[in-house]
Design an enzyme around this catalytic site. Structure first.
Site, short mmCIF file in Angstrom:
data_model
loop_
_atom_site.label_atom_id
_atom_site.label_comp_id
_atom_site.label_asym_id
_atom_site.label_seq_id
_atom_site.Cartn_x
_atom_site.Cartn_y
_atom_site.Cartn_z
N HIS A 1 41.59 -25.90 14.01
CA HIS A 1 41.59 -24.47 13.61
C HIS A 1 40.69 -23.60 14.34
O HIS A 1 41.04 -22.64 14.63
CB HIS A 1 40.92 -24.46 12.05
CG HIS A 1 41.68 -25.16 10.99
ND1 HIS A 1 43.23 -25.18 10.85
CD2 HIS A 1 41.56 -26.09 9.90
CE1 HIS A 1 43.71 -25.67 9.81
NE2 HIS A 1 42.52 -26.42 9.36
N LEU B 1 48.76 -1.48 17.36
CA LEU B 1 49.06 -2.53 16.24
C LEU B 1 48.66 -2.73 14.97
O LEU B 1 47.35 -2.85 15.05
CB LEU B 1 48.95 -3.70 17.24
CG LEU B 1 49.16 -5.20 16.57
CD1 LEU B 1 50.67 -5.27 16.40
CD2 LEU B 1 48.64 -6.47 17.21
N ASP C 1 51.33 -23.13 12.78
CA ASP C 1 51.34 -24.50 12.18
C ASP C 1 50.78 -25.42 13.15
O ASP C 1 51.38 -25.32 14.50
CB ASP C 1 52.68 -24.79 11.45
CG ASP C 1 52.49 -25.95 10.42
OD1 ASP C 1 51.36 -26.36 10.33
OD2 ASP C 1 53.45 -26.53 10.03
C1 FPP Z 1 47.97 -24.43 9.85
O1 FPP Z 1 47.61 -25.74 10.48
C2 FPP Z 1 46.86 -23.72 9.91
C3 FPP Z 1 46.41 -22.98 8.97
C4 FPP Z 1 46.64 -23.42 7.59
C5 FPP Z 1 45.31 -22.10 9.08
C6 FPP Z 1 45.49 -21.27 10.03
C7 FPP Z 1 44.27 -20.58 10.66
C8 FPP Z 1 43.87 -20.36 11.94
C9 FPP Z 1 44.67 -20.50 12.94
C10 FPP Z 1 42.47 -20.01 12.26
C11 FPP Z 1 41.71 -18.80 11.62
C12 FPP Z 1 42.73 -17.70 11.70
C13 FPP Z 1 41.98 -16.35 11.62
C14 FPP Z 1 42.95 -15.51 11.48
C15 FPP Z 1 40.56 -16.20 11.75
P1 FPP Z 1 47.86 -27.07 9.76
O2 FPP Z 1 46.21 -27.39 9.43
O3 FPP Z 1 48.66 -26.81 8.52
O4 FPP Z 1 48.26 -28.22 10.69
P2 FPP Z 1 49.12 -29.60 10.40
O5 FPP Z 1 50.41 -29.12 10.00
O6 FPP Z 1 49.08 -30.17 11.81
O7 FPP Z 1 47.99 -30.46 9.34
#
Ligand code: FPP
Length: 255
Positions: free
Chosen positions: A47, A141, A30
């Site tokens: 992201h 893994l 997050d």
């Molecule tokens: C949360 O941050 C993150 C996500 C919903 C997406 C996670 C994706 C990645 C780390 C990249 C892609 C992953 C792979 C496995 C290819 P948020 O957007 O909710 O952040 P915020 O809470 O600050 O708005």
């Protein structure tokens, strides 16, 4: 300085007890959006940088001998985000898998998913299937991406499957036990996570692995996911190793 930093990293990893490595670690990644905002950029920038952390943490988990690493990459609720962001996330998934398949194979890592994969766009599904197929014989893994995942949905799907078995008279409701429930979850065959990490200073479960976390140790880190590195991961494991897992018993009973 570089050498010093390298040494401190090595030392932290060396303080981890190899006998008490969690078999399964789950992570709610997050803070990408807030991290991007802090850098004056659009959410997608966060992201993109989050992928670097995925790479680092996967590598660290493999090096330590963790057996299962489950990453919450896209929840069913995430469809409600702006269309542009959803599309960017799906594209990032496709690109990342394509780019990383070779690295996964080199490191003997097996890619898997949990969630409603049928509900993903065709391109993402195809890339995933290719990644899963090409890494399926790897014995190291297991890297599990939770995609289009919802814990409640997983439980509902399990209830439907079991109800069907009862209707078919394959089992009676009186015979039903926890093993039957586990066998019908997305995580069938996997141990429950011993440790769940959530980054970015939020203290929620957000519909993640609701059944599986009954006895999981939670670790909340204030670090935004794109800044979360191997050292932060080691700290989480060290914190976990300092805890006493009692499973409802008293301390004295454990001795
Ligand atoms: C949360 O941050 C993150 C996500 C919903 C997406 C996670 C994706 C990645 C780390 C990249 C892609 C992953 C792979 C496995 C290819 P948020 O957007 O909710 O952040 P915020 O809470 O600050 O708005």
């Amino acid at each position: 300085m570089q050498k010093l930093l390298h040494m401190s990293k090595k030392n932290l990893a060396e303080t981890i007890d190899p006998e008490k490595i969690p078999r399964h670690i789950a992570i709610i990644m997050d803070g990408n959006g807030r991290w991007a905002k802090m850098h004056g950029k659009a959410r997608v920038f966060g992201h993109n940088n989050g992928v670097k952390s995925v790479r680092q943490i996967t590598e660290a988990a493999a090096e330590l001998g963790v057996e299962f690493l489950t990453l919450y990459a896209f929840s069913t609720e995430n469809w409600n985000r702006p269309k542009f962001e959803v599309e960017a996330l799906m594209l990032l998934l496709v690109e990342t898998i394509k780019k990383e398949i070779e690295v996964l194979n080199k490191n003997n890592i097996c890619l898997r998913t949990i969630g409603n994969i049928e509900g993903l766009p065709t391109l993402s599904r195809r890339a995933l299937m290719k990644g899963i197929e090409s890494t399926k014989n790897n014995t190291g893994l297991k890297l599990i991406l939770a995609l289009n995942y919802s814990g409640r949905d997983e439980i509902l799907t399990m209830v439907r499957k079991i109800a069907q078995k009862i209707e078919n008279k394959e089992i009676t409701s009186a015979q039903l036990n926890e093993t039957d429930i586990e066998a019908n979850l997305y995580t069938a065959g996997m141990p429950a996570p011993e440790l769940l990490i959530r980054t970015s200073g939020e203290y929620r479960l957000s519909n993640f692995l609701l059944w599986q976390v009954a006895y999981t140790e939670f670790y909340f880190s204030p670090i935004m996911w794109p800044d979360f590195n191997k050292d932060h991961f080691y700290e989480a494991i060290l914190d976990y190793q300092s805890r006493e897992r009692r499973f409802g018993k008293t301390s004295e009973q454990l001795q």
